[in-house]
Design a protein around this motif. Sequence first.
Motif, PDB file in Angstrom:
ATOM      1  N   CYS A 129       0.827  -1.203   0.000  1.00  0.00           N
ATOM      2  CA  CYS A 129       0.000   0.000   0.000  1.00  0.00           C
ATOM      3  C   CYS A 129       0.865   1.259   0.000  1.00  0.00           C
ATOM      4  O   CYS A 129       0.631   2.192  -0.776  1.00  0.00           O
ATOM      5  CB  CYS A 129      -0.923  -0.021   1.208  1.00  0.00           C
ATOM      6  N   ALA A 130       1.881   1.283   0.867  1.00  0.00           N
ATOM      7  CA  ALA A 130       2.770   2.441   0.941  1.00  0.00           C
ATOM      8  C   ALA A 130       3.486   2.668  -0.388  1.00  0.00           C
ATOM      9  O   ALA A 130       3.614   3.801  -0.856  1.00  0.00           O
ATOM     10  CB  ALA A 130       3.784   2.247   2.064  1.00  0.00           C
ATOM     11  N   SER A 131       3.930   1.579  -1.014  1.00  0.00           N
ATOM     12  CA  SER A 131       4.626   1.677  -2.294  1.00  0.00           C
ATOM     13  C   SER A 131       3.722   2.266  -3.372  1.00  0.00           C
ATOM     14  O   SER A 131       4.125   3.147  -4.133  1.00  0.00           O
ATOM     15  CB  SER A 131       5.114   0.292  -2.718  1.00  0.00           C
ATOM     16  N   LEU A 132       2.471   1.815  -3.417  1.00  0.00           N
ATOM     17  CA  LEU A 132       1.526   2.315  -4.413  1.00  0.00           C
ATOM     18  C   LEU A 132       1.243   3.806  -4.203  1.00  0.00           C
ATOM     19  O   LEU A 132       1.156   4.575  -5.159  1.00  0.00           O
ATOM     20  CB  LEU A 132       0.224   1.522  -4.341  1.00  0.00           C
ATOM     21  N   LEU A 133       1.093   4.196  -2.959  1.00  0.00           N
ATOM     22  CA  LEU A 133       0.819   5.608  -2.657  1.00  0.00           C
ATOM     23  C   LEU A 133       1.956   6.501  -3.135  1.00  0.00           C
ATOM     24  O   LEU A 133       1.731   7.589  -3.689  1.00  0.00           O
ATOM     25  CB  LEU A 133       0.602   5.786  -1.158  1.00  0.00           C
ATOM     26  N   LEU A 134       3.173   6.044  -2.921  1.00  0.00           N
ATOM     27  CA  LEU A 134       4.329   6.828  -3.352  1.00  0.00           C
ATOM     28  C   LEU A 134       4.389   6.902  -4.876  1.00  0.00           C
ATOM     29  O   LEU A 134       4.717   7.952  -5.437  1.00  0.00           O
ATOM     30  CB  LEU A 134       5.612   6.207  -2.785  1.00  0.00           C
ATOM     31  N   GLN A 135       4.055   5.803  -5.538  1.00  0.00           N
ATOM     32  CA  GLN A 135       4.035   5.796  -6.996  1.00  0.00           C
ATOM     33  C   GLN A 135       2.964   6.724  -7.551  1.00  0.00           C
ATOM     34  O   GLN A 135       3.124   7.322  -8.619  1.00  0.00           O
ATOM     35  CB  GLN A 135       3.797   4.374  -7.506  1.00  0.00           C
ATOM     36  N   LEU A 136       1.861   6.865  -6.806  1.00  0.00           N
ATOM     37  CA  LEU A 136       0.779   7.756  -7.233  1.00  0.00           C
ATOM     38  C   LEU A 136       1.106   9.223  -6.992  1.00  0.00           C
ATOM     39  O   LEU A 136       0.364  10.102  -7.426  1.00  0.00           O
ATOM     40  CB  LEU A 136      -0.517   7.391  -6.491  1.00  0.00           C
ATOM     41  N   GLY A 137       2.188   9.473  -6.281  1.00  0.00           N
ATOM     42  CA  GLY A 137       2.603  10.851  -6.042  1.00  0.00           C
ATOM     43  C   GLY A 137       1.891  11.531  -4.896  1.00  0.00           C
ATOM     44  O   GLY A 137       1.737  12.761  -4.893  1.00  0.00           O
ATOM     45  N   PRO A 142       1.418  13.535  -1.786  1.00  0.00           N
ATOM     46  CA  PRO A 142       2.367  14.536  -1.263  1.00  0.00           C
ATOM     47  C   PRO A 142       3.097  14.113   0.007  1.00  0.00           C
ATOM     48  O   PRO A 142       4.308  14.284   0.121  1.00  0.00           O
ATOM     49  CB  PRO A 142       1.485  15.758  -0.997  1.00  0.00           C
ATOM     50  N   VAL A 143       2.345  13.575   0.966  1.00  0.00           N
ATOM     51  CA  VAL A 143       2.957  13.167   2.232  1.00  0.00           C
ATOM     52  C   VAL A 143       2.322  11.855   2.685  1.00  0.00           C
ATOM     53  O   VAL A 143       1.103  11.771   2.838  1.00  0.00           O
ATOM     54  CB  VAL A 143       2.773  14.222   3.344  1.00  0.00           C
ATOM     55  N   VAL A 144       3.162  10.849   2.891  1.00  0.00           N
ATOM     56  CA  VAL A 144       2.685   9.543   3.343  1.00  0.00           C
ATOM     57  C   VAL A 144       3.215   9.265   4.745  1.00  0.00           C
ATOM     58  O   VAL A 144       4.423   9.355   4.993  1.00  0.00           O
ATOM     59  CB  VAL A 144       3.137   8.414   2.398  1.00  0.00           C
ATOM     60  N   TRP A 145       2.293   8.951   5.644  1.00  0.00           N
ATOM     61  CA  TRP A 145       2.639   8.493   6.979  1.00  0.00           C
ATOM     62  C   TRP A 145       2.328   6.999   7.039  1.00  0.00           C
ATOM     63  O   TRP A 145       1.371   6.543   6.408  1.00  0.00           O
ATOM     64  CB  TRP A 145       1.805   9.203   8.045  1.00  0.00           C
ATOM     65  N   LEU A 199      11.485   2.589   1.250  1.00  0.00           N
ATOM     66  CA  LEU A 199      10.546   2.822   0.151  1.00  0.00           C
ATOM     67  C   LEU A 199      10.422   4.309  -0.151  1.00  0.00           C
ATOM     68  O   LEU A 199      10.088   4.701  -1.269  1.00  0.00           O
ATOM     69  CB  LEU A 199       9.158   2.276   0.508  1.00  0.00           C
ATOM     70  N   GLY A 200      10.654   5.133   0.881  1.00  0.00           N
ATOM     71  CA  GLY A 200      10.522   6.572   0.719  1.00  0.00           C
ATOM     72  C   GLY A 200       9.370   7.175   1.485  1.00  0.00           C
ATOM     73  O   GLY A 200       9.015   8.346   1.259  1.00  0.00           O
TER      74      GLY A 200
END
Length: 218
Positions: A86-94, A96-99, A114-115
């Motif tokens: 899930c975290a990886s997909l969110l980062l790929q979708l751009g 802005p800020v993922v917690w 992952l970033g």
Amino acid sequence: MAEADSVAVIGLGRFGRSLALELMASGTEVLGIDADETIVQELNGQLTQVVRADATKDEVLRQLAVHQFDRVVVAVSSDLKASILCASLLLQLGVPVVWAKATDEQHGRILEQLGVHHVVYPESDMGRRVAHLVRGAAKDYLEIEAGYALVKAAAPTELHGVALGDTDLRQRRGVTIAAWRSAAGEWQYADNATVLHEGDTVVAVGPTRNVEAFAQLR
């Protein structure tokens, strides 16, 4: 960083639910996502929108326009694979800020690699905080980051009746008094002219070891 107007919370277990409801209480628009229909029904009407969905699928996240939210919190932790995917997909979708919530250091390291912008450890953080309260010395405790903390404690005897500027507290104890209040008063900023008395409460900040020692003073 600007305050978030909209937050998506993925995973509505105890942590995710508490977080989502608190965000709602503060006036933030909240989208809640969980795979459990029972949980979704329980929170129906309590969040801006709550949906039953599999957040490990790219097309689902796109359909829900998750990438348009100011922040997204991955509160899934019991399923390590789901959390990471899930975290990886969110980062790929751009987004802005993922917690993301991590259950342990290994999980956290993977998320960081992952970033993910912010990784939190609610169980271990709360365990450390409660340990200080159980010991009975601190009235409250918060580790701001590794090695630096804030503690609320009774003003120790050595500070009574003396202006803070004359105590050399920072040199002797390695902490700074940021605020204080009397037993019946309101919180005030502390400065060099502040004089503390028995019954006063203070907020001290500094290196973790120093504030822990300070809280033990009587």
